[in-house]
Design an enzyme around this catalytic site. Sequence first.
Site, PDB file in Angstrom:
ATOM      1  N   TYR A   1       9.819  21.577  11.589  1.00 36.31           N
ATOM      2  CA  TYR A   1      10.953  20.844  12.158  1.00 36.31           C
ATOM      3  C   TYR A   1      12.233  21.664  12.219  1.00 36.31           C
ATOM      4  CZ  TYR A   1       8.059  16.681  11.871  1.00 36.31           C
ATOM      5  OH  TYR A   1       7.046  15.771  12.055  1.00 36.31           O
TER       6      TYR A   1
ATOM      7  N   ASP B   1       5.341  -2.536   4.861  1.00 33.44           N
ATOM      8  CA  ASP B   1       4.504  -3.748   4.806  1.00 33.44           C
ATOM      9  C   ASP B   1       4.017  -4.161   6.196  1.00 33.44           C
ATOM     10  OD1 ASP B   1       5.064  -3.692   2.147  1.00 33.44           O
ATOM     11  OD2 ASP B   1       6.112  -5.619   2.075  1.00 33.44           O
TER      12      ASP B   1
ATOM     13  N   GLU C   1       2.598  19.017  13.928  1.00 32.51           N
ATOM     14  CA  GLU C   1       3.809  18.192  13.990  1.00 32.51           C
ATOM     15  C   GLU C   1       4.988  19.047  14.399  1.00 32.51           C
ATOM     16  OE1 GLU C   1       4.884  15.852  10.531  1.00 32.51           O
ATOM     17  OE2 GLU C   1       2.832  15.132  10.266  1.00 32.51           O
TER      18      GLU C   1
ATOM     19  N   HIS D   1      -2.815  11.529   4.336  1.00 37.15           N
ATOM     20  CA  HIS D   1      -1.411  11.704   4.736  1.00 37.15           C
ATOM     21  C   HIS D   1      -0.528  10.863   3.801  1.00 37.15           C
ATOM     22  CE1 HIS D   1       1.331  12.781   8.331  1.00 37.15           C
ATOM     23  NE2 HIS D   1       2.115  12.297   7.398  1.00 37.15           N
TER      24      HIS D   1
ATOM     25  N   ASN E   1      -2.394  16.543   4.661  1.00 31.40           N
ATOM     26  CA  ASN E   1      -1.128  16.785   5.335  1.00 31.40           C
ATOM     27  C   ASN E   1      -0.045  17.231   4.350  1.00 31.40           C
ATOM     28  OD1 ASN E   1       0.627  16.338   7.845  1.00 31.40           O
ATOM     29  ND2 ASN E   1       1.701  15.094   6.310  1.00 31.40           N
ATOM     30  N   GLU E   2       0.556  18.387   4.595  1.00 29.40           N
ATOM     31  CA  GLU E   2       1.785  18.849   3.930  1.00 29.40           C
ATOM     32  C   GLU E   2       1.754  18.890   2.405  1.00 29.40           C
ATOM     33  OE1 GLU E   2       4.975  16.500   5.612  1.00 29.40           O
ATOM     34  OE2 GLU E   2       4.917  17.648   7.467  1.00 29.40           O
TER      35      GLU E   2
ATOM     36  N   HIS F   1       7.713  -1.317  -3.205  1.00 29.88           N
ATOM     37  CA  HIS F   1       7.915  -2.671  -3.736  1.00 29.88           C
ATOM     38  C   HIS F   1       8.681  -2.673  -5.045  1.00 29.88           C
ATOM     39  CE1 HIS F   1       4.215  -4.005  -1.200  1.00 29.88           C
ATOM     40  NE2 HIS F   1       5.329  -4.014  -0.510  1.00 29.88           N
TER      41      HIS F   1
ATOM     42  N   ARG G   1      -3.331  12.225  17.044  1.00 31.89           N
ATOM     43  CA  ARG G   1      -3.527  12.513  15.618  1.00 31.89           C
ATOM     44  C   ARG G   1      -3.030  11.315  14.807  1.00 31.89           C
ATOM     45  NH1 ARG G   1       0.224  15.252  11.718  1.00 31.89           N
ATOM     46  NH2 ARG G   1      -1.014  15.972   9.972  1.00 31.89           N
TER      47      ARG G   1
ATOM     48  N   GLN H   1       2.882   4.948   7.745  1.00 31.94           N
ATOM     49  CA  GLN H   1       4.099   4.899   8.548  1.00 31.94           C
ATOM     50  C   GLN H   1       4.026   3.916   9.710  1.00 31.94           C
ATOM     51  OE1 GLN H   1       4.190   9.435   8.589  1.00 31.94           O
ATOM     52  NE2 GLN H   1       6.355   8.972   8.649  1.00 31.94           N
TER      53      GLN H   1
ATOM     54  N   ASN I   1       3.049  22.138  10.554  1.00 25.47           N
ATOM     55  CA  ASN I   1       4.083  21.125  10.783  1.00 25.47           C
ATOM     56  C   ASN I   1       5.435  21.796  10.611  1.00 25.47           C
ATOM     57  OD1 ASN I   1       1.903  19.415  10.805  1.00 25.47           O
ATOM     58  ND2 ASN I   1       2.610  18.109   9.133  1.00 25.47           N
TER      59      ASN I   1
END
Length: 512
Positions: free
Chosen positions: A331, A74, A400, A144, A188-189, A61, A99, A41, A329
Site C-alpha cells: 500500500y 457482526d 492487494e 485471513h 495472509n500477511e 465484542h 480473491r 471484513q 500486498n
Amino acid sequence: MCYKLWLALACILFYRCNGNRHEVRKFPEGFLFGTSTASYQTEGAWNEDGKSESIWDHMSHQIPCSIKHCDTGDISDDSYHLYKRDVEMIRELGLDFYRFSLSWSRILPTGFPDVINEAGVQYYNNLIDELLKYNIIPMVTIYHFDLPQTLQKLGGWSNPHIVDWFGDFSNIVFRLFGDRVKYWVTINEPYYICYEGYGADIMAPQVNVTGIAEYLCAKNVLVAHAKAYHIYDEVFRPTQGGKIFISINARWNEPDGDDNVEAADDANQFFIMQYAYPIFSKSGDFPSSIKKIIAAKSKEQGFLRSRLPEFTPDEIEYVRGTSDLYGLNHYSTQLIYRNESVKGFYKIPSMYDDTGVFIYQLDKWLLSNSSITKAVPWGFHKLLTFIKEQFGNPPIFVTENGFGGSTGLEDNDRVTYYRLYLSVLLDAIENGSDIRGYTAWSLMDNFEWNQGYSIRFGLYEVDYTCPNRTRTPRKSAYVYKEIARTHKLDFEFEPNTSVPISALGEDGDENH
Ligand SMILES: *[C@@H]1O[C@H](CO)[C@@H](O)[C@H](O)[C@H]1NC(C)=O
Ligand SMILES: *[C@@H]1O[C@H](CO)[C@@H](O)[C@H](O)[C@H]1NC(C)=O
Ligand SMILES: *[C@@H]1O[C@H](CO)[C@@H](O)[C@H](O)[C@H]1NC(C)=O
Ligand SMILES: *[C@@H]1O[C@H](CO)[C@@H](O)[C@H](O)[C@H]1NC(C)=O
C-alpha cells in the site's frame, strides 16, 4: 513512408511529442486483473448457521472497545446473504478473478476437523459455483486473520501445534473445494498476524507479549504455511493441478539519507525478509542479520536463549521453496532513520527495539488534503525490484493494492492512486520483473480492522445505514473496469459515470 512522415509532422506541429504526450500502455498477454475481500471484513452472519466465535468476533465484542467507533463485523457487508450481488459486481467490472477468504470458524466451529459445519461449507460452495457460472476464477485465501477463538485459547499462532491444526483445516478445504479452486493463498500477511496480533496490542488477539510472541508466531506461521503447501503438493496437486502461495505484506523502507542505508536495510530484513527469506531464498532460514541482532539483544537483556526461535535443519528444508508465486500486498512506503536516541527508546524488548529504527511518512505524499493513504509509487517500484533481485526474479502476484479514503462516489484520489501504482508496475515489468496479476483492494467498502468502517477502500461504496447494504460503483470502478477490459492504462480516460456500470458491456459499449 509518406504516411509516416505526415504522422511525424503532425506530431511535431500539433502535439507535444516528448514528455507528457498522451501515452497508452499495454499490460502483457495473460496478465490477470481481480479484486479482493476477506471473510471477517465482509461476510457478517457472525453467529449464524453454526458458525463459532473467531478472535475478531471476540475482540470486537469486548468492552471497552478497542476498535474505532466500537464497530464490529457482526453484519458488515452481509455478504453471507448478499454474495450473489457481490458476484454480479465482479461481472460488472469484467474481472478475471475474485480473491476471498474462508472463515475457519464457519467451516470448523470447534477449530478441529471433528465437526464440519455443512451450512458453512454450503455457503462457500454457493459462492464458488456462482463465480464459476460466470467464468470468474476463485482465488481462495485459507487464513485471513480470523482464527477460531477455541484455538486462541490454546495459544493460537504462538503454539507450535497450530502447524497441525492449520494443516488439517487446509486438507479439508482442499478436499471440499479444490476440484474448482485453482489458486490458493495459504496465509495472509504474517507481519500483521504476528507483530500486531501477538507482539503488540493492536490487532486480534492482542496478545501483547512484546519481543517474544511475534517471533514464536513468525516461525509457526511459516511452518504452517509450508505444511499446507506440502499437503497440497503431494496429495491434491496431482489431481487438482492448482497453484498455492503465500501473501506477504510489505511497505518499502526507504533510507532517510545516505547515513541511513543500513537502518533501512535492517527494516527490510525485519519487516519483510523475516517472513519472505525462509521461503523464497536459496538458503532458507531466517535472515542471518536478524538472527544475530536478536540473539545479541536477548543475551544483553538476560535471556538464556534468543527470543527468535530457531528452525531445525529439517524445518529449514521443509519451508524453503514452498510458494508457487510471490503473493505481495502493498500500500505505501516509509522513511527510515536511526540515531543515538533509538537506544532505550522502546523501553522493553520488542521487534521495533530489535530493529532499532524510527519510521515516518511525509504529508506531501498525500494526493489531496482529504486523502488518507500516502501514495508513493516509486516505493512500489523499488520494492518490486528488491524482490526481483533478492530472490532471482520469482513470479509475483500482487494480491492487494489499493487506496483508503472517505465516503463518496467521485473518488478521484483512488483513481489517481490506481493509475500511478499500475504505471510503475508496468515499469517494473518492462525492467524484467515477472508480475502475473494484480488485485485491487477492495471490491467494496468493508470492516477495516481497528479502523472499523471509518476508512473506505471500495471500488463500490457500501451504504451501512441501509439494511440491504446497497452497493454503488464509484468512479474508480468504472476506471478499473476499463483497464481490465482493454488491458491498457490510459491516464486520460474519463468514464461516463451517468451510465449504469451494468449497462457497459464487455466491449465497453453500452448494451441496448
Ligand atoms: C501492552 O504492553 C505494553 C508494554 O508492556 C503496555 O504498555 C500496554 O498497556 C499493553 N497493552 C494492553 C492493551 O494491555
Ligand atoms: C490543503 O491544505 C493546505 C494547508 O492547510 C492549504 O494551504 C491548501 O490550500 C489546501 N489545498 C487544497 C486543494 O484544499
Ligand atoms: C532495473 O533492473 C536492474 C536489474 O535488476 C536494476 O539494477 C535497475 O536498478 C532497475 N532499474 C530501475 C529503474 O529500477
Ligand atoms: C435496498 O434499499 C434501498 C434503500 O432502502 C432501496 O432503494 C433499494 O431498492 C433496496 N434494494 C433491494 C435490492 O432491495
